[in-house]
Motif scaffolding. Sequence first.
Motif, PDB file in Angstrom:
ATOM      1  N   LEU A 214      54.763 -45.786   5.619  1.00 31.78           N
ATOM      2  CA  LEU A 214      55.035 -45.052   6.860  1.00 31.78           C
ATOM      3  C   LEU A 214      54.139 -45.541   7.997  1.00 31.78           C
ATOM      4  CD1 LEU A 214      55.473 -41.374   5.563  1.00 31.78           C
ATOM      5  CD2 LEU A 214      57.235 -42.789   6.621  1.00 31.78           C
ATOM      6  N   GLN A 215      52.863 -45.750   7.674  1.00 33.28           N
ATOM      7  CA  GLN A 215      51.947 -46.193   8.728  1.00 33.28           C
ATOM      8  C   GLN A 215      52.277 -47.615   9.185  1.00 33.28           C
ATOM      9  OE1 GLN A 215      47.724 -45.744   7.993  1.00 33.28           O
ATOM     10  NE2 GLN A 215      47.442 -45.377  10.168  1.00 33.28           N
ATOM     11  N   SER A 216      52.681 -48.463   8.231  1.00 36.53           N
ATOM     12  CA  SER A 216      53.089 -49.815   8.592  1.00 36.53           C
ATOM     13  C   SER A 216      54.293 -49.773   9.539  1.00 36.53           C
ATOM     14  CB  SER A 216      53.437 -50.607   7.330  1.00 36.53           C
ATOM     15  OG  SER A 216      53.897 -51.890   7.657  1.00 36.53           O
ATOM     16  N   THR A 217      55.260 -48.891   9.236  1.00 36.97           N
ATOM     17  CA  THR A 217      56.435 -48.722  10.105  1.00 36.97           C
ATOM     18  C   THR A 217      56.023 -48.227  11.479  1.00 36.97           C
ATOM     19  OG1 THR A 217      57.769 -48.171   8.146  1.00 36.97           O
ATOM     20  CG2 THR A 217      58.708 -47.615  10.294  1.00 36.97           C
ATOM     21  N   CYS A 218      55.063 -47.289  11.508  1.00 42.19           N
ATOM     22  CA  CYS A 218      54.589 -46.720  12.768  1.00 42.19           C
ATOM     23  C   CYS A 218      53.835 -47.753  13.601  1.00 42.19           C
ATOM     24  CB  CYS A 218      53.708 -45.508  12.485  1.00 42.19           C
ATOM     25  SG  CYS A 218      53.357 -44.519  13.950  1.00 42.19           S
ATOM     26  N   VAL A 219      53.009 -48.577  12.938  1.00 47.16           N
ATOM     27  CA  VAL A 219      52.282 -49.633  13.644  1.00 47.16           C
ATOM     28  C   VAL A 219      53.274 -50.605  14.295  1.00 47.16           C
ATOM     29  CG1 VAL A 219      50.746 -51.626  13.384  1.00 47.16           C
ATOM     30  CG2 VAL A 219      50.198 -49.487  12.233  1.00 47.16           C
ATOM     31  N   ASN A 220      54.314 -50.974  13.545  1.00 47.97           N
ATOM     32  CA  ASN A 220      55.321 -51.895  14.078  1.00 47.97           C
ATOM     33  C   ASN A 220      56.121 -51.259  15.215  1.00 47.97           C
ATOM     34  OD1 ASN A 220      54.653 -54.068  12.412  1.00 47.97           O
ATOM     35  ND2 ASN A 220      55.929 -53.303  10.747  1.00 47.97           N
ATOM     36  N   PHE A 221      56.304 -49.918  15.172  1.00 48.40           N
ATOM     37  CA  PHE A 221      56.933 -49.213  16.279  1.00 48.40           C
ATOM     38  C   PHE A 221      56.092 -49.384  17.543  1.00 48.40           C
ATOM     39  CE2 PHE A 221      56.605 -45.336  18.859  1.00 48.40           C
ATOM     40  CZ  PHE A 221      57.897 -45.211  19.333  1.00 48.40           C
ATOM     41  N   TRP A 222      54.757 -49.201  17.398  1.00 43.45           N
ATOM     42  CA  TRP A 222      53.864 -49.357  18.549  1.00 43.45           C
ATOM     43  C   TRP A 222      53.841 -50.802  19.050  1.00 43.45           C
ATOM     44  CZ3 TRP A 222      52.545 -45.536  21.408  1.00 43.45           C
ATOM     45  CH2 TRP A 222      52.300 -44.259  20.884  1.00 43.45           C
TER      46      TRP A 222
END
Length: 359
Positions: free
Chosen positions: A26-34
């Motif tokens: 989830l955090q990896s997905t969120c980092v890539n969103f940013w």
Amino acid sequence: MVITRKLKLYPPNKDKRELLEKVALLQSTCVNFWIDKIRETKTTNLKILQVFYYEAKKIVSNGMLAQLAEYTAIRIARTAKKRRVDTPYFNKKMISVSRVLVDKNNLGVLIGGGRTWLPFRSQEIPKGIIRESKIKEVNGDWYCFLSVDIKEPKVKKYKRILGIDLGLAKMATITDSKGKNTIFFRGEKARFIRQKYYEMRKKLQPKLKQGNVYKLLKRLKKKEHNWITDTNHKISRAIVNMAVKKKSHLAVEKLTGITERLKFNKKTKRMIKGWSFKQLQNFISYKAHLSGLEMFSIDPRGTSRTCPKCGYTSRYNRRSQERFKCRKCLYESNADRIGAWNIAKRATELLASPITHGQ
């Protein structure tokens, strides 16, 4: 002063492992969103990016993780900008955590809607304020890179300096500005270990497409890296302990362009490039700082060709890789000791000059 401790976690049970993997994804997905938003807006300004906060929060269902993911994306983008490359996507199994609690050999981290306790292998943790830390999977094992903000130690008012010369024949040589209290850290074992791993990799390279050869190469690389890191830790600790005992500060040579300046055969250059001299210097530096010692960086030019007795400089003074003999006063000694001696002398002159030292 912030220092980081690498804590190896005990293998988590099935539920905790699944939780760690889920939150990391989830955090990896969120980092890539940013990262996508940084590319769109072409900025890493927090105030401008803040309009996307609630979108990010929906991805991880946690405001704190969304914010930590934003900080990670900004660091990645700024690093890429310094290197003049495009901002890469984040694909590591890593979780940024804050408000970490430590209870004996257990870490309490806020993930998955509550505090999860993760036991780690016993290790001394310095007293201080725990800052944002990382939980990361490395080759199937989970680690916590715990960042601790400790109180800045007062610099001791010593007048003596120990010079440090780095090399392969002698991994490190230390002596003072009078050429006394000399200690050699021999390099035969390091060269043997490096050569052994090199030959093992060389044999496996042609078979790279066969079975698990790639995984075996990665394991060999990890074992070699761990051995080098452990050796550098032991050497740096011994050097700093000696400096504290002798009530002396430390001086090392600047490593900038060391590989370009070398004029050795291919095998020796490979050994020097493979050994992490910069890591050893960093270990000495932070351990010295924690002990209240100053660390001087000295230009190494001429340190191995200058006689510390009479000051005569000539490339012919260096009789061989190991021996030094001055062509003027005929003083003779070990070449690494001469290098460390000259480094200590230059640093002592720097310490005695209040104008230069203050810059």
